[in-house]
Design a protein around this motif. Structure first.
Motif, short mmCIF file in Angstrom:
data_model
loop_
_atom_site.label_atom_id
_atom_site.label_comp_id
_atom_site.label_asym_id
_atom_site.label_seq_id
_atom_site.Cartn_x
_atom_site.Cartn_y
_atom_site.Cartn_z
N UNK A 198 21.46 66.55 46.93
CA UNK A 198 22.09 65.86 45.93
C UNK A 198 23.52 65.67 46.05
N UNK A 199 24.02 64.60 45.20
CA UNK A 199 25.45 64.22 45.57
C UNK A 199 26.24 65.43 45.34
N UNK A 200 27.48 65.27 45.73
CA UNK A 200 28.63 66.21 45.64
C UNK A 200 28.79 66.39 44.33
N UNK A 201 28.90 65.47 43.36
CA UNK A 201 28.99 65.59 41.82
C UNK A 201 27.76 66.29 41.16
N UNK A 202 26.73 65.85 41.63
CA UNK A 202 25.44 66.59 41.04
C UNK A 202 25.34 68.18 41.50
N UNK A 203 25.67 68.25 42.50
CA UNK A 203 25.64 69.69 43.22
C UNK A 203 26.51 70.52 42.15
N UNK A 204 27.97 69.99 42.12
CA UNK A 204 29.00 70.71 41.27
C UNK A 204 28.40 70.86 40.04
N UNK A 205 27.76 69.96 39.27
CA UNK A 205 27.12 70.35 37.96
C UNK A 205 26.19 71.17 37.82
N UNK A 206 25.17 71.19 38.96
CA UNK A 206 24.28 72.17 39.14
C UNK A 206 24.53 73.46 39.13
N UNK A 207 25.52 73.88 40.16
CA UNK A 207 26.22 75.10 40.23
C UNK A 207 26.72 75.63 38.95
N UNK A 208 27.41 74.93 38.06
CA UNK A 208 28.12 75.26 36.86
C UNK A 208 27.16 75.65 35.74
N UNK A 209 26.12 74.76 36.11
CA UNK A 209 24.83 75.11 35.04
C UNK A 209 24.19 76.48 35.27
N UNK A 210 24.06 76.87 36.61
CA UNK A 210 23.30 77.96 36.69
C UNK A 210 24.25 79.33 36.77
N UNK A 211 25.52 79.01 37.02
CA UNK A 211 26.33 80.23 37.32
C UNK A 211 27.23 80.56 36.15
N UNK A 212 27.91 79.45 35.39
CA UNK A 212 28.81 79.77 34.25
C UNK A 212 28.21 80.61 33.30
N UNK A 213 29.11 81.26 32.62
CA UNK A 213 28.86 82.18 31.58
C UNK A 213 28.39 81.28 30.49
N UNK A 214 27.15 81.71 29.54
CA UNK A 214 26.69 81.19 28.42
C UNK A 214 27.80 81.30 27.12
N UNK A 215 28.15 80.17 26.59
CA UNK A 215 29.02 80.43 25.66
C UNK A 215 30.18 81.06 25.99
N UNK B 44 21.89 86.09 34.15
CA UNK B 44 21.41 87.39 34.67
C UNK B 44 21.32 88.52 33.57
N UNK B 45 22.69 88.67 33.08
CA UNK B 45 22.86 89.42 31.92
C UNK B 45 22.03 89.40 30.67
N UNK B 46 22.01 88.09 30.29
CA UNK B 46 20.82 88.02 29.16
C UNK B 46 19.53 88.13 29.45
N UNK C 232 14.85 79.57 24.63
CA UNK C 232 15.52 78.49 24.13
C UNK C 232 17.13 78.81 24.00
N UNK C 233 17.57 80.03 24.43
CA UNK C 233 18.89 80.15 24.17
C UNK C 233 19.65 79.32 25.09
N UNK C 234 20.52 78.50 24.74
CA UNK C 234 21.71 77.63 25.52
C UNK C 234 20.66 76.38 26.30
N UNK C 235 19.48 76.06 25.52
CA UNK C 235 18.78 74.93 26.13
C UNK C 235 19.13 73.77 25.23
N UNK C 236 19.66 72.87 25.62
CA UNK C 236 20.14 71.59 24.87
C UNK C 236 19.34 70.36 25.29
N UNK C 237 18.42 69.87 24.54
CA UNK C 237 17.94 68.65 25.14
C UNK C 237 19.07 67.51 25.30
#
Length: 425
Positions: free
Chosen positions: A235-252, A258-260, A286-291
């Protein structure tokens, strides 16, 4: 050692077993180069240094042998060599050479010998069979390419060694070769750790760059002393950054994925009807899934799918068996079907309308609440991969991106690295 004349053993031993014994002996007493040459002689020329083996091969070729029977014999002979070389720590390059043996043959040439024409016809069909496909995968995985420069002409096959989670479902089968199973396991563990380490180092590198930039120290040369760590993904550096935020950041900004998942497991241990469980599962998935496509009614489609699964059990209380079968059925619908291994229209629609990161997160959510289905997920991904072997990245640009996301997601959720620093990226 097999003698060079026909004897009474032919009357009591299956002819192919004589070939197996001969090859086992030959591998022990000859060099690797000589062994590969003998394999060529037997299975491409129809000859052999051993008269008995040559006669048996001629009988097999000239008989009305069933195609699958010939495939089994040839496949088993390949595994005899692979097993022997692995057990004796021979260079893995020899296995690659053997698996490429049939690739250098001109099957279009005309031969006067009817026997050789029949043999080459059988071997050519073997090359296009699932048996040879698995043997070729062994070579692709042994020929490891952790980092690779790709372009539109790069084949999906050439990237297989990157995706360690595909090793077992693609390579471990009915052959049940202990040495091969052990090798695949060792390669999987070693290469997974290597990728996780590279990913962690890259995350630290990117985080330090951000910290220096915030401190406005680049003008003083502070950025030059940071040890560069390359992006280990495709992935590009920008895409990787977006991916990591998507998988790691707290929801809302409140709870991690993992806690969810832990909260869902705790809340669904009490007595629930199966329909109530599916309803809770629907809200969790469906929680936090936004098409990305506002016209794609993901929530309705997912509920209709869940509602249809084992609907006859809706009034029953949930149990481990029922929930496990539900998760497996979900993977069948969301990724690829058992009955039609090329049917994965729903997955394509999910990726198109949710994006790759959210689609992968949806599938990972299921494993987080039921680790037992991780193997099922890997098997489905392997089935998906097998649909695109031989295709170029230009043909299926989404496929490699999808596989890369899982490489990252598996490292984050099931790996052993501390990626907490990525929260700052």
């Amino acid at each position: 050692m097999i003698k060079n004349q026909k004897n009474s053993s032919c009357n009591t031993v299956n002819p192919e077993k004589i070939i197996y014994e001969y090859l086992r002996d030959y591998l022990k007493t000859h060099t690797v180069e000589e062994s590969i040459l003998e394999y060529r002689c037997i299975f491409l020329e129809g000859t052999s240094q051993n008269v008995l083996v040559r006669n048996i091969m001629e009988d097999i070729i000239c008989s009305k042998i069933k195609q699958e029977k010939f495939f089994f014999i040839l496949n088993y002979c390949f595994y005899i060599a692979i097993n022997y070389w692995l057990r004796n720590n021979e260079n893995e390059e020899y296995i690659i050479q053997l698996t490429q043996l049939f690739d250098r043959v001109d099957y279009t040439s005309t031969y006067y010998s009817r026997r050789k024409r029949k043999l080459l016809s059988l071997t050519q069909k073997f090359v296009n069979s699932k048996h040879h496909q698995k043997i070729k995968r062994i070579a692709l995985i042994l020929d490891y390419k952790p980092l690779i420069e790709t372009d539109n002409n790069t084949l999906v096959d050439n990237l297989l060694s990157r995706y360690t989670y595909l090793y077992k479902p693609l390579l471990i089968g009915k052959e049940n070769i202990t040495e091969l199973t052990d090798l695949i396991h060792d390669l999987q563990v070693t290469r997974t750790k290597s990728f996780e380490l590279q990913l962690a180092q890259h995350i630290i590198y990117r985080t330090r760059l951000i910290e220096v930039a915030k401190a406005q120290q680049f003008s003083h040369g502070a950025g030059k002393i940071i040890r560069r760590s390359p992006n280990p993904t495709l992935l590009s550096n920008q895409d990787l950054r977006v991916v990591l935020k998507q998988y790691i950041k707290k929801i809302d900004k409140k709870i991690t994925l993992y806690q969810l998942s832990r909260k869902f497991v705790v809340n669904n241990k009490r007595d629930l009807s199966y329909r109530e469980f599916k309803r809770n599962l629907y809200f969790y998935l469906t929680f936090n899934i936004k098409p990305t496509n506002p016209n794609y009614n993901f929530e309705k489609k997912l509920w209709n799918l869940l509602d249809s699964i084992y609907y006859q059990s809706d009034t029953l209380l949930i149990n481990n068996n029922l929930t496990l079968r539900t998760f497996r059925k979900l993977y069948q619908h969301l990724i690829i079907s058992n009955s039609d291994k090329k049917k994965h229209d729903l997955l394509i629609k999910l990726i198109s309308n949710l994006g790759t990161a959210q689609t992968v997160m949806l599938l990972i959510k299921i494993v987080l609440i039921c680790p037992h289905v991780k193997t099922d997920l890997e098997q489905r991904l392997a089935q998906l991969y097998s649909c695109y072997e031989g295709k170029s990245l230009e043909d299926v640009p989404w496929m490699v991106k999808f596989l890369e996301h899982f490489l990252i997601a598996f490292s984050i959720y099931f790996g052993k690295i501390d990626i907490s620093l990525a929260k700052a990226m």
